[in-house]
Design an enzyme around this catalytic site. Structure first.
Site, PDB file in Angstrom:
ATOM      1  N   TYR A  27     -23.743  97.445 -45.062  1.00 36.84           N
ATOM      2  CA  TYR A  27     -24.989  98.161 -44.800  1.00 36.84           C
ATOM      3  C   TYR A  27     -24.857  99.675 -44.818  1.00 36.84           C
ATOM      4  O   TYR A  27     -25.866 100.365 -44.666  1.00 36.84           O
ATOM      5  CB  TYR A  27     -25.549  97.727 -43.431  1.00 36.84           C
ATOM      6  CG  TYR A  27     -25.775  96.237 -43.358  1.00 36.84           C
ATOM      7  CD1 TYR A  27     -26.881  95.648 -43.949  1.00 36.84           C
ATOM      8  CD2 TYR A  27     -24.851  95.406 -42.713  1.00 36.84           C
ATOM      9  CE1 TYR A  27     -27.083  94.281 -43.904  1.00 36.84           C
ATOM     10  CE2 TYR A  27     -25.042  94.031 -42.657  1.00 36.84           C
ATOM     11  CZ  TYR A  27     -26.163  93.479 -43.257  1.00 36.84           C
ATOM     12  OH  TYR A  27     -26.347  92.126 -43.208  1.00 36.84           O
ATOM     13  N   HIS A 104     -32.861  94.208 -50.150  1.00 35.17           N
ATOM     14  CA  HIS A 104     -31.714  94.010 -49.259  1.00 35.17           C
ATOM     15  C   HIS A 104     -30.731  95.143 -49.506  1.00 35.17           C
ATOM     16  O   HIS A 104     -30.406  95.433 -50.654  1.00 35.17           O
ATOM     17  CB  HIS A 104     -31.032  92.670 -49.522  1.00 35.17           C
ATOM     18  CG  HIS A 104     -31.952  91.519 -49.311  1.00 35.17           C
ATOM     19  ND1 HIS A 104     -32.262  91.049 -48.062  1.00 35.17           N
ATOM     20  CD2 HIS A 104     -32.666  90.788 -50.194  1.00 35.17           C
ATOM     21  CE1 HIS A 104     -33.117  90.052 -48.183  1.00 35.17           C
ATOM     22  NE2 HIS A 104     -33.401  89.883 -49.467  1.00 35.17           N
TER      23      HIS A 104
END
Length: 149
Positions: A27, A104
Site C-alpha cells: 500500500y 486497488h
C-alpha cells in the site's frame, strides 16, 4: 439544456482509513488523507470535482450508494476486502447504475488467491490495480472519457 458531467464520488471501504499503517510493500506509506489530497489534485487537472466517502461499516457503504446518484455523475470504488465477498455492495452498485471504476492500490491479482476475485466484476467499467495513487488518476481519466467532457 445539458448538464456538465464532472462530479466523481470516491468511496473508500473497510480498512482504507488505516493506510499508512498497512504493509508498505502493498500500500505504500501514504495515509488516506494524503491520498485524498492527491486524488483531488488529479481531479482538478482533469476539470473534475472529487468528493470522498469512507467507512468501515458495510451497511453505511450500501446506504451511501443508495443516495449517491443525487450527488455525483460517476464513482470510483476502493471497497477494500468487501470487493471480494460483499454481494450487498454489488447489489447496491447495480441499483445506482452509475459509471464506476474499481481501484486497488495493491496488485490484487498478484496477491493471495482470495483477493483475485471481485464480486463487482461486470458492473464496473474497468478495474485499476497495482498502480498505487496513480491508479486513481487513471480511473478519473476513464470516467472523464465516459462523461464525454
Amino acid at each position: 439544456m445539458t448538464t456538465a458531467h464532472n462530479r466523481v464520488e470516491v468511496m473508500h471501504g473497510v480498512n482504507l482509513d488505516m493506510l499508512g499503517r498497512r504493509p508498505a510493500e502493498h500500500y505504500g506509506n501514504i495515509t488516506l488523507d494524503q491520498l485524498q489530497v492527491k486524488v483531488r489534485g488529479f481531479a482538478r487537472e482533469l476539470d473534475l470535482e472529487a468528493r470522498f466517502f469512507n467507512t468501515n461499516h458495510e451497511g453505511e457503504f450500501v446506504e451511501h450508494l443508495h443516495r449517491v446518484h443525487q450527488l455525483t455523475d460517476g464513482l470510483i470504488l476502493n471497497a477494500g476486502a468487501w470487493t471480494h465477498y460483499s454481494y450487498a455492495i454489488r447489489d447496491a452498485l447495480e441499483i445506482v447504475g452509475l459509471p464506476t471504476v474499481e481501484v486497488h492500490l495493491s496488485a490484487v491479482g498478484a496477491r493471495e488467491e482470495w483477493r483475485r476475485h471481485s464480486v463487482l466484476e461486470g458492473l464496473v467499467l474497468e478495474t485499476v490495480s497495482g498502480e498505487g495513487p496513480d491508479g486513481y488518476r487513471k480511473a478519473l481519466g476513464l470516467l472523464k472519457e465516459r462523461f464525454g467532457v
